[in-house]
Motif scaffolding. Structure first.
Motif, PDB file in Angstrom:
ATOM      1  N   LYS A 132       0.878  -1.235   0.025  1.00  0.00           N
ATOM      2  CA  LYS A 132       0.007   0.073  -0.052  1.00  0.00           C
ATOM      3  C   LYS A 132       0.905   1.187  -0.074  1.00  0.00           C
ATOM      4  O   LYS A 132       0.619   2.402  -0.672  1.00  0.00           O
ATOM      5  N   ARG A 133       1.871   1.276   0.798  1.00  0.00           N
ATOM      6  CA  ARG A 133       2.910   2.468   0.960  1.00  0.00           C
ATOM      7  C   ARG A 133       3.351   2.724  -0.516  1.00  0.00           C
ATOM      8  O   ARG A 133       3.673   3.859  -0.814  1.00  0.00           O
ATOM      9  N   VAL A 134       3.865   1.688  -1.126  1.00  0.00           N
ATOM     10  CA  VAL A 134       4.764   1.576  -2.278  1.00  0.00           C
ATOM     11  C   VAL A 134       3.887   2.209  -3.235  1.00  0.00           C
ATOM     12  O   VAL A 134       4.254   3.058  -4.124  1.00  0.00           O
ATOM     13  N   CYS A 135       2.561   1.839  -3.498  1.00  0.00           N
ATOM     14  CA  CYS A 135       1.638   2.218  -4.206  1.00  0.00           C
ATOM     15  C   CYS A 135       1.536   3.450  -4.076  1.00  0.00           C
ATOM     16  O   CYS A 135       0.939   4.485  -5.081  1.00  0.00           O
ATOM     17  N   GLU A 136       1.212   4.163  -3.129  1.00  0.00           N
ATOM     18  CA  GLU A 136       0.976   5.454  -2.781  1.00  0.00           C
ATOM     19  C   GLU A 136       2.064   6.248  -3.129  1.00  0.00           C
ATOM     20  O   GLU A 136       1.728   7.501  -3.515  1.00  0.00           O
ATOM     21  N   MET A 137       3.233   5.770  -2.928  1.00  0.00           N
ATOM     22  CA  MET A 137       4.529   6.568  -3.368  1.00  0.00           C
ATOM     23  C   MET A 137       4.682   6.777  -4.829  1.00  0.00           C
ATOM     24  O   MET A 137       4.906   7.677  -5.467  1.00  0.00           O
ATOM     25  N   LEU A 138       4.158   5.855  -5.255  1.00  0.00           N
ATOM     26  CA  LEU A 138       4.250   5.611  -6.841  1.00  0.00           C
ATOM     27  C   LEU A 138       2.881   6.172  -7.715  1.00  0.00           C
ATOM     28  O   LEU A 138       2.831   6.272  -8.930  1.00  0.00           O
ATOM     29  N   GLU A 139       2.124   6.575  -6.727  1.00  0.00           N
ATOM     30  CA  GLU A 139       0.873   7.159  -7.141  1.00  0.00           C
ATOM     31  C   GLU A 139       0.125   6.198  -8.203  1.00  0.00           C
ATOM     32  O   GLU A 139      -0.448   6.802  -9.315  1.00  0.00           O
ATOM     33  N   ILE A 140       0.074   4.846  -7.903  1.00  0.00           N
ATOM     34  CA  ILE A 140      -0.670   3.860  -8.730  1.00  0.00           C
ATOM     35  C   ILE A 140      -1.597   3.245  -7.905  1.00  0.00           C
ATOM     36  O   ILE A 140      -1.332   2.890  -6.635  1.00  0.00           O
ATOM     37  N   GLY A 141      -2.791   2.942  -8.419  1.00  0.00           N
ATOM     38  CA  GLY A 141      -3.805   2.075  -7.759  1.00  0.00           C
ATOM     39  C   GLY A 141      -3.852   2.107  -6.323  1.00  0.00           C
ATOM     40  O   GLY A 141      -4.063   1.433  -5.588  1.00  0.00           O
TER      41      GLY A 141
END
Length: 59
Positions: free
Chosen positions: A50-59
């Motif tokens: 979840k944190r990685v997706c938030e950082m990359l601004e994906i899904g």
């Protein structure tokens, strides 16, 4: 002949071909540890994902 008897004695099974109570307790302990550790690892994975997706601004 003594080797065969000794091998049977240390095979992990009782004379009737069943697990001993001590072995069943050990298996139960291992199953309990797996049952506790697995959800912890899964939860950590979901948190990081979840944190990685938030950082990359994906899904």
């Amino acid at each position: 002949m003594a080797k065969k008897a000794n091998a049977r004695k240390h095979s992990g099974l009782s004379a009737a071909g069943r697990f001993t109570p001590g072995e069943l307790k050990g298996l139960g302990s291992c199953a309990a540890v797996v049952g506790v550790v697995t959800p912890c690892i899964w939860g950590f994975y979901r948190f990081v994902l979840k944190r990685v997706c938030e950082m990359l601004e994906i899904g």
